[in-house]
Design a protein around this motif. Sequence first.
Motif, PDB file in Angstrom:
ATOM      1  N   GLY A 102     -15.616  -1.592  10.244  1.00  0.00           N
ATOM      2  CA  GLY A 102     -14.749  -2.752  10.165  1.00  0.00           C
ATOM      3  C   GLY A 102     -13.393  -2.426   9.525  1.00  0.00           C
ATOM      4  N   VAL A 103     -12.430  -3.270   9.812  1.00  0.00           N
ATOM      5  CA  VAL A 103     -11.095  -3.077   9.259  1.00  0.00           C
ATOM      6  C   VAL A 103     -11.110  -3.469   7.787  1.00  0.00           C
ATOM      7  CG1 VAL A 103      -8.684  -3.745   9.403  1.00  0.00           C
ATOM      8  CG2 VAL A 103     -10.037  -3.515  11.499  1.00  0.00           C
ATOM      9  N   VAL A 104     -10.652  -2.567   6.936  1.00  0.00           N
ATOM     10  CA  VAL A 104     -10.601  -2.824   5.499  1.00  0.00           C
ATOM     11  C   VAL A 104      -9.242  -3.432   5.168  1.00  0.00           C
ATOM     12  CG1 VAL A 104     -10.720  -1.802   3.201  1.00  0.00           C
ATOM     13  CG2 VAL A 104     -12.156  -0.904   5.048  1.00  0.00           C
ATOM     14  N   GLU A 105      -9.280  -4.630   4.571  1.00  0.00           N
ATOM     15  CA  GLU A 105      -8.037  -5.288   4.184  1.00  0.00           C
ATOM     16  C   GLU A 105      -7.462  -4.620   2.941  1.00  0.00           C
ATOM     17  OE1 GLU A 105      -6.484  -7.426   5.818  1.00  0.00           O
ATOM     18  OE2 GLU A 105      -7.878  -8.524   7.101  1.00  0.00           O
ATOM     19  N   ARG A 106      -6.162  -4.419   2.951  1.00  0.00           N
ATOM     20  CA  ARG A 106      -5.486  -3.784   1.819  1.00  0.00           C
ATOM     21  C   ARG A 106      -4.270  -4.602   1.422  1.00  0.00           C
ATOM     22  NH1 ARG A 106      -7.146   0.534   5.045  1.00  0.00           N
ATOM     23  NH2 ARG A 106      -8.442   2.092   3.976  1.00  0.00           N
ATOM     24  N   ALA A 107      -3.954  -4.540   0.134  1.00  0.00           N
ATOM     25  CA  ALA A 107      -2.748  -5.190  -0.384  1.00  0.00           C
ATOM     26  C   ALA A 107      -2.354  -4.476  -1.666  1.00  0.00           C
ATOM     27  CB  ALA A 107      -2.986  -6.673  -0.643  1.00  0.00           C
ATOM     28  N   ALA A 108      -1.107  -4.054  -1.743  1.00  0.00           N
ATOM     29  CA  ALA A 108      -0.626  -3.351  -2.930  1.00  0.00           C
ATOM     30  C   ALA A 108       0.896  -3.334  -2.928  1.00  0.00           C
ATOM     31  CB  ALA A 108      -1.176  -1.931  -2.977  1.00  0.00           C
ATOM     32  N   PHE A 109       1.472  -3.349  -4.121  1.00  0.00           N
ATOM     33  CA  PHE A 109       2.921  -3.211  -4.247  1.00  0.00           C
ATOM     34  C   PHE A 109       3.246  -2.580  -5.600  1.00  0.00           C
ATOM     35  CE2 PHE A 109       2.162  -7.098  -6.546  1.00  0.00           C
ATOM     36  CZ  PHE A 109       3.090  -7.104  -7.575  1.00  0.00           C
ATOM     37  N   SER A 110       4.361  -1.946  -5.653  1.00  0.00           N
ATOM     38  CA  SER A 110       4.899  -1.403  -6.896  1.00  0.00           C
ATOM     39  C   SER A 110       6.420  -1.429  -6.771  1.00  0.00           C
ATOM     40  CB  SER A 110       4.392   0.026  -7.133  1.00  0.00           C
ATOM     41  OG  SER A 110       4.673   0.444  -8.444  1.00  0.00           O
ATOM     42  N   VAL A 111       7.085  -2.213  -7.630  1.00  0.00           N
ATOM     43  CA  VAL A 111       8.528  -2.422  -7.523  1.00  0.00           C
ATOM     44  C   VAL A 111       9.181  -2.181  -8.888  1.00  0.00           C
ATOM     45  CG1 VAL A 111       8.456  -4.012  -5.571  1.00  0.00           C
ATOM     46  CG2 VAL A 111       8.108  -4.895  -7.882  1.00  0.00           C
ATOM     47  N   VAL A 112      10.479  -1.881  -8.830  1.00  0.00           N
ATOM     48  CA  VAL A 112      11.203  -1.438 -10.022  1.00  0.00           C
ATOM     49  C   VAL A 112      12.419  -2.327 -10.249  1.00  0.00           C
ATOM     50  CG1 VAL A 112      12.462   0.480 -11.074  1.00  0.00           C
ATOM     51  CG2 VAL A 112      10.433   0.934  -9.676  1.00  0.00           C
ATOM     52  N   ARG A 113      12.696  -2.595 -11.531  1.00  0.00           N
ATOM     53  CA  ARG A 113      13.928  -3.291 -11.899  1.00  0.00           C
ATOM     54  C   ARG A 113      14.924  -2.230 -12.367  1.00  0.00           C
ATOM     55  NH1 ARG A 113      16.096  -8.149 -13.109  1.00  0.00           N
ATOM     56  NH2 ARG A 113      17.608  -8.267 -14.827  1.00  0.00           N
TER      57      ARG A 113
END
Length: 232
Positions: A102-113
Amino acid sequence: MLCGAVVLLCLSVAVLSAQDSCPAAPGMPGIPGLPGRDGRDGPKGDKGEPASGLMASKKGRVGEPGSEGAMGKRGVSGEPGGKGELGTAGEPGEKGEPGESGVVERAAFSVVRINNDYPDRTSIIRFTKIITNLNDDYDTQTGRFRCRVPGTYFFVYHASMDTNLCVKMKLGDTVLASFCDHRRKPKQVTSGGLAVYMSRGQEVFLETSDYRGMRGNPKAYSVFTGFLLQAH
């Protein structure tokens, strides 16, 4: 007197004799009587003897089946029947062909100021440089992460500060946690994080208070990171 009586007697005899010698005329027919009632049924007779000779009947042969008739109209549906008893378990089926995972759902972010100016008081802190941003779930224009995959997430920030700093991590209008630190060194880093369940469409972001000493420059970044731990 005696002679007179004898004469009268003789005359009477003569008259009666004359009447008996003349024929009488027929009278009028009488009125028909009422019909009589039906009589009672008689007793059942005995069974007769079987016929013989030409009068005796013979059993005929069975005829050929006739052709099938046209289908009749559908009758009125009956009332639903009651629930039947549980049947016996069937035999195990054959093993299927190997399928694709099955398709594994992914979510991630990394942002910089990287803006060296202090954020505005009681405002959402915007991180404008993207390191990782799957499916663009983090919006650099609004500073908000919008949930696309419902589940449990972990969020953490690392802030470079040169004065006092208080940061609120919020889920919509709800404050999840408030982190405060006071500068003790010329250059100082503070951080905070937590795990939170999010439904589709909900948003998480960082917000300042009156203490807003978060800076960003090439030598001292402030970073905001989030990722999906488990989808639900």
